[in-house]
Design a protein around this motif. Structure first.
Motif, PDB file in Angstrom:
ATOM      1  N   GLY A 198       1.518   3.747  -2.872  1.00  0.00           N
ATOM      2  CA  GLY A 198       1.171   5.102  -2.711  1.00  0.00           C
ATOM      3  C   GLY A 198       2.369   6.171  -3.116  1.00  0.00           C
ATOM      4  N   ALA A 250      -4.610   7.688  12.053  1.00  0.00           N
ATOM      5  CA  ALA A 250      -5.333   6.307  12.334  1.00  0.00           C
ATOM      6  C   ALA A 250      -4.603   5.252  13.347  1.00  0.00           C
ATOM      7  CB  ALA A 250      -5.886   5.574  11.177  1.00  0.00           C
ATOM      8  N   ILE A 282       1.649   9.242  -5.510  1.00  0.00           N
ATOM      9  CA  ILE A 282       1.795  10.558  -5.134  1.00  0.00           C
ATOM     10  C   ILE A 282       3.144  11.260  -5.737  1.00  0.00           C
ATOM     11  CG2 ILE A 282       1.623  12.126  -3.098  1.00  0.00           C
ATOM     12  CD1 ILE A 282      -1.027  10.515  -3.658  1.00  0.00           C
ATOM     13  N   THR A 294      -2.854   1.259  -5.009  1.00  0.00           N
ATOM     14  CA  THR A 294      -2.997   2.106  -3.558  1.00  0.00           C
ATOM     15  C   THR A 294      -4.470   1.840  -2.923  1.00  0.00           C
ATOM     16  OG1 THR A 294      -1.532   3.901  -4.344  1.00  0.00           O
ATOM     17  CG2 THR A 294      -2.680   4.183  -2.270  1.00  0.00           C
ATOM     18  N   TRP A 315      -8.237  -0.724   0.269  1.00  0.00           N
ATOM     19  CA  TRP A 315      -9.810  -1.518   0.944  1.00  0.00           C
ATOM     20  C   TRP A 315      -9.230  -2.835   1.451  1.00  0.00           C
ATOM     21  CZ3 TRP A 315     -14.005   0.817   1.733  1.00  0.00           C
ATOM     22  CH2 TRP A 315     -14.134   2.228   1.496  1.00  0.00           C
ATOM     23  N   HIS A 358       0.747  -1.299   0.065  1.00  0.00           N
ATOM     24  CA  HIS A 358       0.005   0.010   0.009  1.00  0.00           C
ATOM     25  C   HIS A 358       0.888   1.422   0.086  1.00  0.00           C
ATOM     26  CE1 HIS A 358      -3.659   2.468   0.742  1.00  0.00           C
ATOM     27  NE2 HIS A 358      -3.015   2.947   1.853  1.00  0.00           N
ATOM     28  N   LEU A 363      -3.374  12.218   3.513  1.00  0.00           N
ATOM     29  CA  LEU A 363      -2.179  11.446   4.351  1.00  0.00           C
ATOM     30  C   LEU A 363      -2.260  11.595   5.749  1.00  0.00           C
ATOM     31  CD1 LEU A 363       0.145   9.652   3.255  1.00  0.00           C
ATOM     32  CD2 LEU A 363       1.457  11.906   2.923  1.00  0.00           C
ATOM     33  N   ILE A 379      -8.408  -4.873   8.864  1.00  0.00           N
ATOM     34  CA  ILE A 379      -8.178  -4.214  10.135  1.00  0.00           C
ATOM     35  C   ILE A 379      -9.511  -4.009  10.810  1.00  0.00           C
ATOM     36  CG2 ILE A 379      -7.170  -2.279  11.488  1.00  0.00           C
ATOM     37  CD1 ILE A 379      -5.232  -2.129   8.911  1.00  0.00           C
ATOM     38  N   ARG A 435      -9.732   5.889  15.792  1.00  0.00           N
ATOM     39  CA  ARG A 435      -9.119   5.408  14.724  1.00  0.00           C
ATOM     40  C   ARG A 435      -9.701   5.231  13.700  1.00  0.00           C
ATOM     41  NH1 ARG A 435      -4.753   0.495  15.315  1.00  0.00           N
ATOM     42  NH2 ARG A 435      -4.344   0.112  13.003  1.00  0.00           N
TER      43      ARG A 435
HETATM   44  C1  HEM Z   1      -6.925   5.503  -2.150  1.00  0.00           C
HETATM   45  C2  HEM Z   1      -7.517   5.223  -1.006  1.00  0.00           C
HETATM   46  C3  HEM Z   1      -6.893   4.908  -0.045  1.00  0.00           C
HETATM   47  C4  HEM Z   1      -7.292   3.916   0.849  1.00  0.00           C
HETATM   48  C5  HEM Z   1      -8.770   3.209   0.951  1.00  0.00           C
HETATM   49  C6  HEM Z   1      -6.417   3.863   1.970  1.00  0.00           C
HETATM   50  C7  HEM Z   1      -6.672   2.707   3.070  1.00  0.00           C
HETATM   51  C8  HEM Z   1      -5.589   2.647   4.125  1.00  0.00           C
HETATM   52  C9  HEM Z   1      -5.936   2.039   5.235  1.00  0.00           C
HETATM   53  C10 HEM Z   1      -7.056   1.142   5.730  1.00  0.00           C
HETATM   54  C11 HEM Z   1      -4.733   1.966   6.171  1.00  0.00           C
HETATM   55  C12 HEM Z   1      -4.742   1.287   7.527  1.00  0.00           C
HETATM   56  C13 HEM Z   1      -5.006   2.159   8.500  1.00  0.00           C
HETATM   57  C14 HEM Z   1      -4.705   1.563   9.782  1.00  0.00           C
HETATM   58  O1  HEM Z   1      -3.860   0.913  10.387  1.00  0.00           O
HETATM   59  O2  HEM Z   1      -5.637   1.812  10.769  1.00  0.00           O
HETATM   60  C15 HEM Z   1      -3.949   2.840   5.620  1.00  0.00           C
HETATM   61  C16 HEM Z   1      -2.591   3.097   5.989  1.00  0.00           C
HETATM   62  C17 HEM Z   1      -1.873   4.003   5.627  1.00  0.00           C
HETATM   63  N1  HEM Z   1      -1.885   4.497   4.033  1.00  0.00           N
HETATM   64 FE1  HEM Z   1      -3.560   4.444   2.889  1.00  0.00          FE
HETATM   65  N2  HEM Z   1      -5.356   4.517   1.745  1.00  0.00           N
HETATM   66  C18 HEM Z   1      -5.431   5.088   0.676  1.00  0.00           C
HETATM   67  C19 HEM Z   1      -4.526   5.853   0.211  1.00  0.00           C
HETATM   68  C20 HEM Z   1      -3.392   6.436   0.511  1.00  0.00           C
HETATM   69  C21 HEM Z   1      -2.481   6.866  -0.295  1.00  0.00           C
HETATM   70  C22 HEM Z   1      -2.422   7.690  -1.647  1.00  0.00           C
HETATM   71  C23 HEM Z   1      -1.238   7.071   0.506  1.00  0.00           C
HETATM   72  C24 HEM Z   1       0.106   7.743   0.163  1.00  0.00           C
HETATM   73  C25 HEM Z   1       1.227   7.389   0.263  1.00  0.00           C
HETATM   74  C26 HEM Z   1      -1.444   6.109   1.789  1.00  0.00           C
HETATM   75  C27 HEM Z   1      -0.406   5.975   2.914  1.00  0.00           C
HETATM   76  C28 HEM Z   1      -0.759   5.136   3.815  1.00  0.00           C
HETATM   77  C29 HEM Z   1       0.222   5.115   4.889  1.00  0.00           C
HETATM   78  C30 HEM Z   1       1.566   5.795   4.983  1.00  0.00           C
HETATM   79  C31 HEM Z   1      -0.468   4.367   5.711  1.00  0.00           C
HETATM   80  C32 HEM Z   1       0.049   4.024   7.321  1.00  0.00           C
HETATM   81  C33 HEM Z   1       0.719   2.673   7.294  1.00  0.00           C
HETATM   82  C34 HEM Z   1       1.133   2.349   8.695  1.00  0.00           C
HETATM   83  O3  HEM Z   1       0.994   3.187   9.633  1.00  0.00           O
HETATM   84  O4  HEM Z   1       1.280   1.097   8.942  1.00  0.00           O
HETATM   85  N3  HEM Z   1      -2.855   5.524   1.377  1.00  0.00           N
HETATM   86  N4  HEM Z   1      -4.579   3.315   4.254  1.00  0.00           N
END
Ligand code: HEM
Length: 210
Positions: free
Chosen positions: A22, A174, A26, A70, A75, A18, A168, A81, A104
């Motif tokens: 991402g 979260a 980006i 991404t 999803w 993911h 972001l 989670i 969260r």
């Molecule tokens: C396009 C729709 C997106 C969805 C549906 C989505 C969904 C999620 C979900 C469900 C999580 C886990 C949150 C949790 O641990 O509680 C997450 C974490 C994360 N997402 Fe996304 N995301 C999206 C876009 C992006 C984009 C564009 C980036 C850019 C880099 C990104 C970067 C991250 C990062 C850095 C984390 C945290 C990972 C961690 O702390 O372990 N996401 N995302």
């Protein structure tokens, strides 16, 4: 956590993928907005005709498939989670408890809403316009239609650049901040927007100072 624990290992891989996808997405969005827009303004038509048919199909491929990777992995992560525990489907304790939806979950729902709007803009506005501008898999648009297509793609690309700030924040808050907090959201969104405005300004100047 052992290597035999399939769920945990798949979860870690999904998180890695993911963030990888991402960065690809980006990263290209910021390249288009902070580098290419300014570069294009310095090129004459003859140079554009040589550079852009080589540059844009490649960059747009990584851009749109990065967005798709991404979105889909996001999803899957959400399901793993917040909607599933090994053997049990339905909202987990991380999604809701006796007090209602958790902080969260609110953070990630905000991030996912913004990220999903951005994905929609890529696949249903920016890419369809760019396809017609460069004739990628569809007939090339008539010269008189190109300025409007370019303006539309640029506008939505700029909107996505601004949305990436609070999006972001939702992703990161979260798991690492959790308590939902409107002042925090507004303060960090203001900081992110200020960074993005500054980056646009800087992108005009860096060519002169570098
Ligand atoms: C396009 C729709 C997106 C969805 C549906 C989505 C969904 C999620 C979900 C469900 C999580 C886990 C949150 C949790 O641990 O509680 C997450 C974490 C994360 N997402 Fe996304 N995301 C999206 C876009 C992006 C984009 C564009 C980036 C850019 C880099 C990104 C970067 C991250 C990062 C850095 C984390 C945290 C990972 C961690 O702390 O372990 N996401 N995302």
């Amino acid at each position: 956590m052992a290597l035999t624990d399939f769920f945990s290992n798949f979860h870690l891989f999904m998180r890695w993928f993911h963030v990888f996808a991402g960065i690809v997405w980006i990263g290209h969005l910021y390249f288009f907005n902070f580098v290419n827009l300014q570069l294009q303004a310095t090129l004459d038509d003859a140079t554009k005709k040589i550079v852009n048919p080589q540059l844009m199909p490649r960059a747009l491929w990584w851009f749109r498939w990065g967005a798709m990777g991404t979105f889909l992995s996001g999803w899957v992560l959400f399901t793993m989670i917040y909607m599933y525990q090994p053997g049990i489907w339905g909202p987990t304790e991380l999604f809701s408890n006796m007090e209602g939806v958790t902080g969260r979950a609110w953070w990630i729902l905000i991030g996912m809403l913004l990220g999903s709007i951005m994905w929609f803009n890529v696949w249903f506005v920016i890419w369809p316009s760019q396809k017609k501008i460069f004739g990628l898999g569809v007939p090339k648009a008539a010269p008189e239609a190109i300025p409007a297509l370019r303006a539309r793609a640029t506008l939505f690309s700029r909107v996505n650049t601004f949305l990436s700030g609070p999006m972001l924040l939702g992703m990161l808050a979260a798991a690492h901040y959790s308590a939902i907090n409107v002042p925090t959201f507004l303060a960090f969104t203001a900081i992110a927007v200020a960074f993005i405005v500054t980056s646009y300004r800087l992108s005009v100047r860096v060519a002169r100072v570098s």
